[in-house]
Scaffold this motif. Structure first.
Motif, mmCIF file in Angstrom:
data_model
loop_
_atom_site.group_PDB
_atom_site.id
_atom_site.type_symbol
_atom_site.label_atom_id
_atom_site.label_comp_id
_atom_site.label_asym_id
_atom_site.label_seq_id
_atom_site.Cartn_x
_atom_site.Cartn_y
_atom_site.Cartn_z
ATOM 1 N N TYR A 3 42.480 41.926 42.060
ATOM 2 C CA TYR A 3 41.515 43.041 42.051
ATOM 3 C C TYR A 3 40.271 42.608 42.801
ATOM 4 O O TYR A 3 39.702 41.544 42.512
ATOM 5 N N THR A 35 38.893 44.615 35.712
ATOM 6 C CA THR A 35 39.989 43.998 34.951
ATOM 7 C C THR A 35 39.542 43.518 33.567
ATOM 8 O O THR A 35 40.335 42.934 32.831
ATOM 9 N N SER A 37 37.647 41.057 32.934
ATOM 10 C CA SER A 37 37.630 39.596 32.829
ATOM 11 C C SER A 37 36.315 39.102 32.213
ATOM 12 O O SER A 37 36.326 38.219 31.362
ATOM 13 N N ASP A 53 34.474 51.634 32.591
ATOM 14 C CA ASP A 53 34.691 51.740 34.026
ATOM 15 C C ASP A 53 34.931 53.212 34.322
ATOM 16 O O ASP A 53 35.400 53.966 33.467
ATOM 17 N N ALA A 205 28.907 54.656 34.779
ATOM 18 C CA ALA A 205 27.813 53.808 34.278
ATOM 19 C C ALA A 205 26.489 54.558 34.249
ATOM 20 O O ALA A 205 25.669 54.369 33.342
ATOM 21 N N ASP A 221 28.178 44.639 37.409
ATOM 22 C CA ASP A 221 29.023 44.119 38.497
ATOM 23 C C ASP A 221 29.560 45.293 39.324
ATOM 24 O O ASP A 221 30.753 45.599 39.307
ATOM 25 N N SER A 264 32.315 55.911 44.188
ATOM 26 C CA SER A 264 31.082 55.309 43.686
ATOM 27 C C SER A 264 29.944 55.299 44.702
ATOM 28 O O SER A 264 30.134 54.857 45.836
HETATM 29 C C1 LIG Z 1 33.311 44.570 41.364
HETATM 30 S S1 LIG Z 1 34.387 45.550 40.411
HETATM 31 C C2 LIG Z 1 34.227 44.841 38.814
HETATM 32 C C3 LIG Z 1 35.087 43.649 38.661
HETATM 33 C C4 LIG Z 1 35.143 43.111 37.260
HETATM 34 N N1 LIG Z 1 33.929 42.471 36.847
HETATM 35 C C5 LIG Z 1 36.307 42.136 37.128
HETATM 36 O O1 LIG Z 1 36.088 40.931 36.917
HETATM 37 O O2 LIG Z 1 37.451 42.579 37.290
HETATM 38 C C6 LIG Z 1 33.514 47.052 40.295
HETATM 39 C C7 LIG Z 1 34.087 48.082 39.317
HETATM 40 O O3 LIG Z 1 33.122 49.125 39.180
HETATM 41 C C8 LIG Z 1 33.802 50.354 38.987
HETATM 42 N N2 LIG Z 1 32.816 51.420 39.291
HETATM 43 C C9 LIG Z 1 32.346 51.805 40.492
HETATM 44 N N3 LIG Z 1 31.393 52.737 40.342
HETATM 45 C C10 LIG Z 1 31.254 52.945 39.007
HETATM 46 C C11 LIG Z 1 30.416 53.770 38.217
HETATM 47 N N4 LIG Z 1 29.532 54.604 38.766
HETATM 48 N N5 LIG Z 1 30.521 53.696 36.868
HETATM 49 C C12 LIG Z 1 31.425 52.870 36.288
HETATM 50 N N6 LIG Z 1 32.262 52.074 36.994
HETATM 51 C C13 LIG Z 1 32.165 52.094 38.330
HETATM 52 C C14 LIG Z 1 35.003 50.249 39.905
HETATM 53 O O4 LIG Z 1 36.027 51.137 39.484
HETATM 54 C C15 LIG Z 1 35.380 48.770 39.746
HETATM 55 O O5 LIG Z 1 36.347 48.598 38.747
#
Ligand SMILES: C[S@@+](CC[C@H](N)C(=O)[O-])C[C@H]1O[C@@H](n2cnc3c(N)ncnc32)[C@H](O)[C@@H]1O
Length: 351
Positions: A3, A35, A37, A53, A205, A221, A264
């Protein structure tokens, strides 16, 4: 699961920084959990975690790895499947023996379908269909409670990812079968993290965070570049959501037609700074930790300005760690990165 932005390799770094800043236990919110994590690692460290998420995929992971605190009771299923199916492990074994039942994934994401998409072999696709449909039926009939349902859907999404004929993301498939795709789909039960009081939700979020009661740690994140997650992970998202009603697809790789609510603004150079500022301003928390890549669309000075504007003087610090980037083979073909080793940053401030 593979991911983009998965922080598994950075968990020690994040834990070390939190420890150094004296942030130990209490309530934590991870509203971009992916994920899960980080959320599950915070739970292991004794936090009560709210993980969210905007994708159902993230919510499913969060429920399995954060909200669930023990293996599910499968007594109701045992009543139907026979007394030998008396544990979650036995249910997984039964799912692994289920006969293929061609359905949505078979029709749209295997070469047996009209569009000939080679994401899964027809056999694996029809097994994904059979398992996902049965899990939906068990859940709807009250035979499988929430924790069990999300644990098994997570097991299916992870198993499907291991046999997906992709190079790591689902934006395209490989035009010949890769060795992993020819292996049979095999589910493994996710490892539950003990500890009560943690929750998972699917939410944006920006809508979720300002409405929360005061809490201790906000771990942020967000996506850091212009890649939209619903376009890179549309198939795991469909498996997470289920096929009722069947999603409407578009284009060569079968993206979801209706995914605008999952796109997003954090991916945009123009909108990113304003939405980050709005999120930070609306969070009623004691500590903020923001993971962000050095190559992200929001610059270091902008992040510093935002965190200092809403944080306590002198508590701001940007911790840096170099690590080997997760990259898909498709990335290396289509994109040019300067190096494999990238710098990940953890920006912290207390309020
Ligand atoms: C960088 S990834 C996070 C990775 C996570 N920390 C991991 O270790 O797997 C960013 C995540 O933010 C989510 N996302 C993007 N915009 C968002 C929003 N406005 N509100 C909530 N989630 C959002 C995406 O679906 C994605 O899963």
């Amino acid at each position: 699961m593979r991911y983009i932005g998965n922080k598994t390799k950075l968990l020690d770094f994040i834990g070390e920084v939190l420890g150094r800043r004296g942030i130990r236990g209490g309530s934590a919110v991870d509203p971009f959990c992916g994920t899960a994590s980080v959320a599950r690692s915070l739970k292991r460290r004794g936090f009560r975690v709210l993980a969210a998420d905007v994708l159902e995929l993230g919510h499913v992971f969060a429920h399995a790895y954060v909200q669930a605190s023990q293996l599910p009771d499968v007594a109701a299923l045992a009543g139907m499947l026979g007394s030998r199916v008396d544990s979650a492990t036995a249910v997984v074994a039964r799912l692994n023996r289920l006969r293929p039942r061609p359905g949505f994934i078979h029709a749209h994401f295997s070469p047996a379908g009209a569009d000939g998409r080679m994401y899964f072999t027809p056999e694996n696709a029809a097994r994904i269909d059979a398992i996902r449909s049965l899990l939906g039926e068990w859940h709807a009939d009250g035979l499988l409670e929430e924790d069990g349902f999300y644990l098994l859907v997570t097991a299916l999404v992870e198993a499907a990812d291991r046999v997906a004929n992709t190079t790591g993301v689902y934006a395209s498939y490989v035009k010949s079968w890769q060795p992993n795709a020819l292996k049979p789909l095999h589910l493994r039960l996710p490892r539950v993290v003990p500890g009560v009081g943690s929750l998972a939700v699917r939410a944006d979020a920006r809508a979720l965070v300002p409405g929360l009661e005061p809490f201790d740690l906000l771990y942020i994140d967000p996506p850091y570049n212009n890649r939209q997650y619903p376009a890179y992970y549309h198939i795991p998202e469909i498996i997470a959501m289920g096929f009722a009603p069947p999603p409407v697809l578009r284009g060569k790789v079968g993206l979801m037609l209706h995914d605008t609510d999952k796109r997003s603004p954090f991916t945009s150079r123009r909108k990113g700074p304003a939405v980050l500022e709005e999120l930070v301003a609306g969070a009623r928390c004691r500590h903020i930790a923001l993971s962000y890549n050095a190559e992200g669309v929001i610059g270091e000075e902008t992040i510093e300005r935002i965190l200092k504007a809403y944080g306590r003087q002198g508590t701001y610090y940007c911790y840096k760690r170099r690590y080997r980037r997760y990259r898909s083979d498709a990335d290396s073909a289509a994109r040019r990165y300067r190096a494999d080793v990238v710098e990940e940053r953890l920006y912290c401030v207390d309020r």
